[in-house]
Enzyme design. Structure first.
Site, short mmCIF file in Angstrom:
data_model
loop_
_atom_site.label_atom_id
_atom_site.label_comp_id
_atom_site.label_asym_id
_atom_site.label_seq_id
_atom_site.Cartn_x
_atom_site.Cartn_y
_atom_site.Cartn_z
N LYS A 233 0.82 -1.22 0.00
CA LYS A 233 0.00 0.00 0.00
C LYS A 233 0.86 1.28 0.00
CE LYS A 233 -3.93 -2.23 2.24
NZ LYS A 233 -5.01 -2.08 3.25
N TYR B 194 -12.34 -1.73 -3.66
CA TYR B 194 -12.86 -1.89 -2.29
C TYR B 194 -14.38 -1.79 -2.24
CZ TYR B 194 -8.31 -2.01 0.06
OH TYR B 194 -7.07 -2.38 0.52
N PHE C 49 -15.38 3.84 7.14
CA PHE C 49 -14.01 4.22 6.78
C PHE C 49 -13.77 4.24 5.27
CE2 PHE C 49 -13.99 -0.38 7.83
CZ PHE C 49 -13.56 -0.92 6.62
N ARG D 138 -2.00 -14.26 4.65
CA ARG D 138 -2.67 -13.58 5.76
C ARG D 138 -1.91 -13.78 7.07
NH1 ARG D 138 -7.30 -11.25 4.24
NH2 ARG D 138 -8.33 -11.32 6.25
N THR E 92 -5.30 -7.15 10.75
CA THR E 92 -5.57 -5.87 10.07
C THR E 92 -5.04 -4.70 10.88
OG1 THR E 92 -7.59 -6.87 9.20
CG2 THR E 92 -7.42 -4.47 9.04
N ARG F 69 2.66 -6.47 9.04
CA ARG F 69 1.95 -5.30 9.57
C ARG F 69 2.55 -4.84 10.90
NH1 ARG F 69 -3.93 -7.43 7.58
NH2 ARG F 69 -4.11 -6.20 5.67
N ASN G 42 -2.11 0.14 6.81
CA ASN G 42 -1.61 -1.15 7.31
C ASN G 42 -0.70 -1.90 6.33
OD1 ASN G 42 -3.58 -1.93 5.57
ND2 ASN G 42 -4.71 -3.22 7.00
N HIS H 103 -2.18 -5.45 1.61
CA HIS H 103 -3.48 -6.13 1.48
C HIS H 103 -3.24 -7.55 0.99
CE1 HIS H 103 -7.59 -7.00 0.10
NE2 HIS H 103 -7.00 -7.52 -0.97
P1 CMP Z 1 -7.42 -4.47 3.73
O1 CMP Z 1 -7.01 -5.82 4.21
O2 CMP Z 1 -6.82 -3.95 2.47
O3 CMP Z 1 -9.01 -4.45 3.59
C1 CMP Z 1 -9.80 -3.31 3.81
C2 CMP Z 1 -9.02 -2.16 4.34
O4 CMP Z 1 -9.79 -1.18 4.99
C3 CMP Z 1 -8.05 -2.65 5.42
O5 CMP Z 1 -7.04 -3.44 4.89
C4 CMP Z 1 -7.64 -1.33 6.04
O6 CMP Z 1 -6.71 -0.61 5.21
C5 CMP Z 1 -8.98 -0.61 6.01
N1 CMP Z 1 -9.70 -0.77 7.29
C6 CMP Z 1 -10.24 -1.89 7.79
N2 CMP Z 1 -10.85 -1.66 8.97
C7 CMP Z 1 -10.70 -0.34 9.19
C8 CMP Z 1 -11.12 0.51 10.24
N3 CMP Z 1 -11.81 0.06 11.29
N4 CMP Z 1 -10.79 1.81 10.14
C9 CMP Z 1 -10.11 2.28 9.07
N5 CMP Z 1 -9.68 1.51 8.03
C10 CMP Z 1 -9.98 0.21 8.11
#
Ligand code: CMP
Length: 141
Positions: free
Chosen positions: A9, A49, A57, A85, A91, A102, A112, A115
């Site tokens: 990212k 997304y 978010f 994963r 996450t 992460r 984070n 993905h």
């Molecule tokens: P990803 O695994 O790419 O999938 C969805 C993304 O949304 C996640 O990683 C984060 O970058 C973001 N995300 C998920 N949960 C939250 C949250 N509670 N607040 C802000 N961003 C989030």
């Protein structure tokens, strides 16, 4: 053999961590089947997304994912989806195990670092989202 999609990212690209993350993935046994460097526009990030479009978010996530370039990877390995994963960690980096990507490279639940696809169905959809027929029908498949 199984394939999964990873995205390094904008936070990790901006911090100069692409090399470290690629090296770690290769050490863990992932083979890079396809790779591209792309600065997503808003529609591309929203499309990727779309399952999260109703989440609070969502607009912040799209803004983050378009703030700079990303590196998109199709990775291959036995149990690639679950293993990626595991290597990524939770996450929320505050909840990620020590030694996960992460934990090492992410700053927050949004920023984070990486993905990874969450299921075989997502992996197929996400790989086809980023890689074209000509790429997917070349000799690396
Ligand atoms: P990803 O695994 O790419 O999938 C969805 C993304 O949304 C996640 O990683 C984060 O970058 C973001 N995300 C998920 N949960 C939250 C949250 N509670 N607040 C802000 N961003 C989030």
């Amino acid at each position: 053999m199984e394939r999964t999609l990873a995205i390094i990212k904008p936070d990790a690209v901006g911090a100069g961590n692409v090399g470290n993350i690629l090296s770690r993935l290769q050490k863990e046994g992932f083979r890079i089947v396809h790779m591209k460097w792309i600065h997503l526009n808003q529609a591309q990030a929203e499309g990727f997304y779309q399952v999260h479009r109703m989440r609070p978010f969502f607009s912040s996530l799209v803004k983050f994912m378009t703030e700079g370039p990303v590196v998109v990877l199709a990775l291959e390995k036995e149990n690639a989806i679950a293993d990626l994963r595991k290597v990524m960690g939770a996450t929320d980096p505050a909840k990620a195990e020590p030694g996960t990507l992460r934990r090492d490279y992410a700053a927050s639940i949004e920023r984070n670092a990486i993905h990874g696809s969450d299921s075989a169905q997502s992996a197929d959809y996400e790989i086809a989202y980023f890689f074209s027929t000509i790429e997917l029908s070349g000799r690396s498949g």
